[in-house]
Design a protein around this motif. Structure first.
Motif, PDB file in Angstrom:
ATOM      1  N   ARG A  20       0.846  -1.187   0.000  1.00  0.00           N
ATOM      2  CA  ARG A  20       0.000   0.000   0.000  1.00  0.00           C
ATOM      3  C   ARG A  20       0.891   1.250   0.000  1.00  0.00           C
ATOM      4  N   VAL A  21       0.474   2.230  -0.767  1.00  0.00           N
ATOM      5  CA  VAL A  21       1.220   3.482  -0.845  1.00  0.00           C
ATOM      6  C   VAL A  21       0.265   4.636  -0.576  1.00  0.00           C
ATOM      7  N   ASP A  22       0.563   5.414   0.426  1.00  0.00           N
ATOM      8  CA  ASP A  22      -0.171   6.640   0.701  1.00  0.00           C
ATOM      9  C   ASP A  22       0.801   7.799   0.491  1.00  0.00           C
ATOM     10  N   SER A  23       0.268   8.997   0.393  1.00  0.00           N
ATOM     11  CA  SER A  23       1.121  10.145   0.081  1.00  0.00           C
ATOM     12  C   SER A  23       0.805  11.299   1.020  1.00  0.00           C
ATOM     13  N   LEU A  24       1.847  12.033   1.380  1.00  0.00           N
ATOM     14  CA  LEU A  24       1.719  13.149   2.309  1.00  0.00           C
ATOM     15  C   LEU A  24       2.553  14.313   1.776  1.00  0.00           C
ATOM     16  N   TRP A  25       1.926  15.475   1.684  1.00  0.00           N
ATOM     17  CA  TRP A  25       2.574  16.670   1.135  1.00  0.00           C
ATOM     18  C   TRP A  25       2.268  17.873   2.022  1.00  0.00           C
ATOM     19  N   GLY A  26       3.167  18.813   2.047  1.00  0.00           N
ATOM     20  CA  GLY A  26       2.902  20.086   2.706  1.00  0.00           C
ATOM     21  C   GLY A  26       2.182  21.015   1.739  1.00  0.00           C
ATOM     22  N   ASP A  27       1.265  21.820   2.252  1.00  0.00           N
ATOM     23  CA  ASP A  27       0.505  22.705   1.357  1.00  0.00           C
ATOM     24  C   ASP A  27       1.356  23.835   0.780  1.00  0.00           C
ATOM     25  N   HIS A  28       2.564  24.013   1.292  1.00  0.00           N
ATOM     26  CA  HIS A  28       3.484  25.013   0.739  1.00  0.00           C
ATOM     27  C   HIS A  28       4.702  24.346   0.099  1.00  0.00           C
ATOM     28  N   CYS A  29       4.582  23.072  -0.210  1.00  0.00           N
ATOM     29  CA  CYS A  29       5.675  22.326  -0.820  1.00  0.00           C
ATOM     30  C   CYS A  29       6.042  22.943  -2.168  1.00  0.00           C
ATOM     31  N   ILE A  30       7.314  22.824  -2.540  1.00  0.00           N
ATOM     32  CA  ILE A  30       7.750  23.362  -3.825  1.00  0.00           C
ATOM     33  C   ILE A  30       7.036  22.688  -4.996  1.00  0.00           C
ATOM     34  N   PHE A  31       6.451  21.517  -4.770  1.00  0.00           N
ATOM     35  CA  PHE A  31       5.731  20.806  -5.822  1.00  0.00           C
ATOM     36  C   PHE A  31       4.231  21.066  -5.799  1.00  0.00           C
ATOM     37  N   ARG A  32       3.766  22.014  -4.983  1.00  0.00           N
ATOM     38  CA  ARG A  32       2.327  22.238  -4.840  1.00  0.00           C
ATOM     39  C   ARG A  32       1.618  22.564  -6.146  1.00  0.00           C
ATOM     40  N   PRO A  33       2.247  23.242  -7.114  1.00  0.00           N
ATOM     41  CA  PRO A  33       1.525  23.476  -8.370  1.00  0.00           C
ATOM     42  C   PRO A  33       1.183  22.175  -9.105  1.00  0.00           C
ATOM     43  N   ASP A  34       1.848  21.100  -8.733  1.00  0.00           N
ATOM     44  CA  ASP A  34       1.688  19.827  -9.415  1.00  0.00           C
ATOM     45  C   ASP A  34       0.937  18.789  -8.566  1.00  0.00           C
ATOM     46  N   ASP A  36      -2.234  18.254  -7.863  1.00  0.00           N
ATOM     47  CA  ASP A  36      -3.420  17.605  -8.452  1.00  0.00           C
ATOM     48  C   ASP A  36      -3.015  16.470  -9.389  1.00  0.00           C
ATOM     49  N   ARG A  37      -1.989  16.704 -10.194  1.00  0.00           N
ATOM     50  CA  ARG A  37      -1.522  15.654 -11.103  1.00  0.00           C
ATOM     51  C   ARG A  37      -0.948  14.476 -10.318  1.00  0.00           C
ATOM     52  N   ARG A  38      -0.231  14.773  -9.256  1.00  0.00           N
ATOM     53  CA  ARG A  38       0.332  13.704  -8.439  1.00  0.00           C
ATOM     54  C   ARG A  38      -0.772  12.906  -7.741  1.00  0.00           C
ATOM     55  N   ARG A  39      -1.800  13.598  -7.280  1.00  0.00           N
ATOM     56  CA  ARG A  39      -2.950  12.924  -6.646  1.00  0.00           C
ATOM     57  C   ARG A  39      -3.623  11.983  -7.652  1.00  0.00           C
ATOM     58  N   GLU A  40      -3.831  12.472  -8.856  1.00  0.00           N
ATOM     59  CA  GLU A  40      -4.467  11.667  -9.897  1.00  0.00           C
ATOM     60  C   GLU A  40      -3.615  10.454 -10.266  1.00  0.00           C
ATOM     61  N   LEU A  41      -2.316  10.657 -10.361  1.00  0.00           N
ATOM     62  CA  LEU A  41      -1.422   9.558 -10.708  1.00  0.00           C
ATOM     63  C   LEU A  41      -1.423   8.483  -9.623  1.00  0.00           C
ATOM     64  N   LEU A  42      -1.358   8.886  -8.366  1.00  0.00           N
ATOM     65  CA  LEU A  42      -1.385   7.913  -7.279  1.00  0.00           C
ATOM     66  C   LEU A  42      -2.717   7.162  -7.270  1.00  0.00           C
ATOM     67  N   ALA A  43      -3.810   7.867  -7.500  1.00  0.00           N
ATOM     68  CA  ALA A  43      -5.128   7.212  -7.534  1.00  0.00           C
ATOM     69  C   ALA A  43      -5.223   6.225  -8.697  1.00  0.00           C
ATOM     70  N   GLU A  44      -4.569   6.547  -9.788  1.00  0.00           N
ATOM     71  CA  GLU A  44      -4.551   5.638 -10.940  1.00  0.00           C
ATOM     72  C   GLU A  44      -3.780   4.366 -10.605  1.00  0.00           C
ATOM     73  N   ILE A  45      -2.652   4.513  -9.916  1.00  0.00           N
ATOM     74  CA  ILE A  45      -1.821   3.366  -9.576  1.00  0.00           C
ATOM     75  C   ILE A  45      -2.436   2.569  -8.433  1.00  0.00           C
ATOM     76  N   TYR A  46      -2.912   3.271  -7.401  1.00  0.00           N
ATOM     77  CA  TYR A  46      -3.498   2.658  -6.208  1.00  0.00           C
ATOM     78  C   TYR A  46      -4.814   3.349  -5.879  1.00  0.00           C
TER      79      TYR A  46
END
Length: 80
Positions: A20-34, A36-46
């Motif tokens: 199982r893979v879950d994901s955790l990000w900070g709302d001010h992370c340098i990758f925050r503009p991306d 939504d795409r990362r959320r979609e990709l993780l949901a596609e995989i798992y």
């Protein structure tokens, strides 16, 4: 690091894991503009994965909001 995070290396590796893979990000992370795409990709995989965004945290959310992250991790571990 951006040299890895901006590629599909991690996504390709995640597709091969049986855990199982879950994901955790900070709302001010340098990758925050991306995020939504990362959320979609993780949901596609798992599809059953959880994607969390920690408030008032940057790329180092586990240090910047340790109490919130620890509470979340304890819940996730208890469920696995």
């Amino acid at each position: 690091s951006p040299e890895h995070a901006l590629t599909f290396k991690l996504a390709d590796s995640l597709r091969r894991t049986r855990y199982r893979v879950d994901s955790l990000w900070g709302d001010h992370c340098i990758f925050r503009p991306d995020l939504d795409r990362r959320r979609e990709l993780l949901a596609e995989i798992y599809p059953a994965s959880e994607f969390h965004v920690i408030s008032n945290a940057g790329h180092w959310a586990q240090f910047e909001q340790a109490d919130s992250v620890n509470t979340l991790l304890l819940r996730l571990l208890a469920e696995s």
